[in-house]
Motif scaffolding. Structure first.
Motif, PDB file in Angstrom:
ATOM      1  N   GLN A   5       0.829  -1.186   0.000  1.00  0.00           N
ATOM      2  CA  GLN A   5       0.000   0.000   0.000  1.00  0.00           C
ATOM      3  C   GLN A   5       0.876   1.253   0.000  1.00  0.00           C
ATOM      4  O   GLN A   5       1.782   1.393   0.820  1.00  0.00           O
ATOM      5  N   ARG A   6       0.601   2.153  -0.936  1.00  0.00           N
ATOM      6  CA  ARG A   6       1.349   3.414  -0.982  1.00  0.00           C
ATOM      7  C   ARG A   6       0.778   4.401   0.029  1.00  0.00           C
ATOM      8  O   ARG A   6      -0.420   4.416   0.319  1.00  0.00           O
ATOM      9  N   HIS A   7       1.652   5.250   0.551  1.00  0.00           N
ATOM     10  CA  HIS A   7       1.251   6.337   1.452  1.00  0.00           C
ATOM     11  C   HIS A   7       1.844   7.624   0.891  1.00  0.00           C
ATOM     12  O   HIS A   7       3.044   7.875   1.018  1.00  0.00           O
ATOM     13  N   ILE A   8       0.981   8.420   0.260  1.00  0.00           N
ATOM     14  CA  ILE A   8       1.402   9.659  -0.396  1.00  0.00           C
ATOM     15  C   ILE A   8       0.912  10.846   0.411  1.00  0.00           C
ATOM     16  O   ILE A   8      -0.256  10.887   0.830  1.00  0.00           O
ATOM     17  N   VAL A  32      13.265  13.267   4.954  1.00  0.00           N
ATOM     18  CA  VAL A  32      12.191  12.364   5.386  1.00  0.00           C
ATOM     19  C   VAL A  32      12.090  11.174   4.436  1.00  0.00           C
ATOM     20  O   VAL A  32      11.976  10.028   4.864  1.00  0.00           O
ATOM     21  N   THR A  33      12.132  11.461   3.131  1.00  0.00           N
ATOM     22  CA  THR A  33      12.053  10.418   2.116  1.00  0.00           C
ATOM     23  C   THR A  33      12.753  10.918   0.862  1.00  0.00           C
ATOM     24  O   THR A  33      12.698  12.121   0.554  1.00  0.00           O
ATOM     25  N   PRO A  34      13.426  10.050   0.123  1.00  0.00           N
ATOM     26  CA  PRO A  34      14.046  10.498  -1.130  1.00  0.00           C
ATOM     27  C   PRO A  34      13.026  10.741  -2.238  1.00  0.00           C
ATOM     28  O   PRO A  34      13.355  11.339  -3.264  1.00  0.00           O
ATOM     29  N   LEU A  46       5.133  13.838  -1.200  1.00  0.00           N
ATOM     30  CA  LEU A  46       6.103  12.873  -0.705  1.00  0.00           C
ATOM     31  C   LEU A  46       5.506  11.479  -0.753  1.00  0.00           C
ATOM     32  O   LEU A  46       4.332  11.289  -0.415  1.00  0.00           O
ATOM     33  N   ASP A  47       6.298  10.525  -1.185  1.00  0.00           N
ATOM     34  CA  ASP A  47       5.925   9.122  -1.056  1.00  0.00           C
ATOM     35  C   ASP A  47       6.584   8.606   0.217  1.00  0.00           C
ATOM     36  O   ASP A  47       7.805   8.427   0.282  1.00  0.00           O
ATOM     37  N   LEU A  48       5.777   8.378   1.246  1.00  0.00           N
ATOM     38  CA  LEU A  48       6.284   7.987   2.558  1.00  0.00           C
ATOM     39  C   LEU A  48       6.404   6.475   2.720  1.00  0.00           C
ATOM     40  O   LEU A  48       6.850   6.005   3.767  1.00  0.00           O
ATOM     41  N   THR A  49       6.043   5.722   1.695  1.00  0.00           N
ATOM     42  CA  THR A  49       5.912   4.273   1.827  1.00  0.00           C
ATOM     43  C   THR A  49       7.170   3.628   2.390  1.00  0.00           C
ATOM     44  O   THR A  49       7.124   2.840   3.349  1.00  0.00           O
ATOM     45  N   SER A  50       8.327   3.969   1.795  1.00  0.00           N
ATOM     46  CA  SER A  50       9.568   3.324   2.225  1.00  0.00           C
ATOM     47  C   SER A  50      10.150   3.948   3.487  1.00  0.00           C
ATOM     48  O   SER A  50      11.056   3.375   4.099  1.00  0.00           O
ATOM     49  N   PHE A  55      11.500   5.241  10.200  1.00  0.00           N
ATOM     50  CA  PHE A  55      11.160   6.117  11.323  1.00  0.00           C
ATOM     51  C   PHE A  55      10.323   5.409  12.382  1.00  0.00           C
ATOM     52  O   PHE A  55      10.138   5.945  13.483  1.00  0.00           O
ATOM     53  N   ASP A  56       9.790   4.236  12.051  1.00  0.00           N
ATOM     54  CA  ASP A  56       8.947   3.476  12.978  1.00  0.00           C
ATOM     55  C   ASP A  56       7.791   4.334  13.481  1.00  0.00           C
ATOM     56  O   ASP A  56       7.496   4.400  14.675  1.00  0.00           O
ATOM     57  N   LEU A  57       7.133   5.023  12.539  1.00  0.00           N
ATOM     58  CA  LEU A  57       5.982   5.861  12.849  1.00  0.00           C
ATOM     59  C   LEU A  57       4.840   5.484  11.906  1.00  0.00           C
ATOM     60  O   LEU A  57       5.048   4.931  10.827  1.00  0.00           O
ATOM     61  N   SER A  58       3.626   5.809  12.321  1.00  0.00           N
ATOM     62  CA  SER A  58       2.495   5.641  11.412  1.00  0.00           C
ATOM     63  C   SER A  58       2.559   6.743  10.358  1.00  0.00           C
ATOM     64  O   SER A  58       3.234   7.771  10.550  1.00  0.00           O
ATOM     65  N   PRO A  59       1.874   6.577   9.217  1.00  0.00           N
ATOM     66  CA  PRO A  59       1.877   7.640   8.196  1.00  0.00           C
ATOM     67  C   PRO A  59       1.408   8.981   8.754  1.00  0.00           C
ATOM     68  O   PRO A  59       1.998  10.024   8.454  1.00  0.00           O
ATOM     69  N   TYR A  60       0.377   8.949   9.602  1.00  0.00           N
ATOM     70  CA  TYR A  60      -0.145  10.204  10.153  1.00  0.00           C
ATOM     71  C   TYR A  60       0.870  10.852  11.093  1.00  0.00           C
ATOM     72  O   TYR A  60       1.077  12.072  11.059  1.00  0.00           O
TER      73      TYR A  60
END
Length: 326
Positions: A5-8, A32-34, A46-50, A55-60
């Motif tokens: 699942q992607r997190h954008i 935060v992300t490349p 930002l694509d936060l998926t990877s 960071f061991d955090l939820s997307p929110y």
């Protein structure tokens, strides 16, 4: 095999940053992300998926942390949207208050879209909304409930297909890291000082056509035009206008450029040169195009593509607008 699942995230900056500050913000987001894409003039995606595992955090939690860093380091308030693709993330950001984020999880995206107005979808202009409204179609849910054949009768096959994809929340575009938009310039120096409005009109029209050809050749669209006029006494003046939508379509560029020429009110000015600067550039595949109900628009773009092919084969003067014919 399951697809991850992607997190954008789409972050809207509530103080339009200066160019150098915008570079700094992109660099901050890269920590935060490349996978960071500039959305000039005042947003980033930002694509936060990877990054979530690192960071061991939820997307929110991660997007809230990013907003806090923006506030602490640059004093910039932001609103953010978080979803499974770029379109939904941008739509979610539009609903968030400054300092907050709206998260649309994948399993709730359909319900979240269902009650929203159809005008919230990108590319839905007044003409399309009015057409749908005449048939009682005001919400995205009403569009998704409508049989495709009916939607095609209302809008035509192409626009109906695009609208249905967006109404179902589909957007396959990746977040593509890129530098903030560059610019593209075309200019012409006249043989002699020009006072004739018709000749000035013709010169600007020719520049807009050149800009359109270059944009299409480089597979880019422009979001803003600046027209600069240099006079016989070496002074100059300029006007800038943001386009209704980013485009590479020469008639749309020409309409904006000629509007700028009219706004300058040259009257009896002795003009020596014109220049058009196109900026706010984006790759063609990363820009939304307004849905059009005018069949002439499709024909005009098809003719433009054919003219571009002829120019590539026979030279730049092989096909010209009628207004520029000798």
């Amino acid at each position: 095999m399951t697809t991850r699942q992607r997190h954008i995230a789409h972050i809207h900056l509530h103080a339009a940053p200066e160019e150098t500050r915008y570079d700094d913000i992109i660099e901050l987001m890269s920590g935060v992300t490349p996978h960071v894409q500039a959305v000039p003039p005042d947003a980033v995606q930002l694509d936060l998926t990877s990054a979530l595992r690192y960071f061991d955090l939820s997307p929110y939690e991660l997007i809230q942390t990013t907003q806090l860093r923006l506030k602490l380091l640059y004093g910039i308030d932001s609103s953010a949207g978080l979803a499974g693709n770029r379109m939904l993330a941008a739509m979610a950001a539009d609903t968030a208050a400054p300092g907050h984020a709206t998260w649309v999880p994948a399993d709730r995206a359909a319900d979240w879209l269902y009650t929203r107005p159809v005008t919230a979808l990108p590319g839905i202009g007044r003409a399309t909304a009015d057409t749908l409204g005449r048939y009682g179609l005001h919400t995205i849910g009403q569009i998704t409930d409508l049989p495709m054949a009916t939607l095609q009768r209302l809008l035509g096959a192409g626009p109906a297909r695009l609208l249905a994809e967006r109404a179902h929340g589909r957007d396959p575009r990746p977040v593509a890291p890129a530098e903030p938009a560059a610019h593209l310039t075309a200019d012409v120096v006249l043989d002699r000082d020009c006072l004739d409005p018709a000749q000035q009109h013709r010169a600007v029209l020719g520049l807009a056509d050149r800009v359109g050809q270059r944009l299409r050749g480089e597979k880019q669209v422009a979001g803003r035009l600046t027209l600069t006029v240099r006079y016989a006494d070496r002074s100059s003046s300029a006007r800038t206008r943001t386009l209704p939508e980013a485009t590479d379509h020469s008639p749309a560029l020409a309409a904006t450029a000629l509007g700028l020429l009219t706004a300058l009110g040259l009257q009896r000015a002795r003009v020596r040169a014109f220049a058009i600067r196109a900026d706010g550039l984006l790759p063609t595949g990363n820009a939304y195009r307004q849905l059009s109900l005018d069949p002439g628009d499709g024909r005009a773009r098809a003719a433009e593509a054919a003219a571009d092919r002829a120019r590539r084969r026979f030279g730049p003067q092989a096909v010209r607008p009628a207004a520029l014919a000798d």
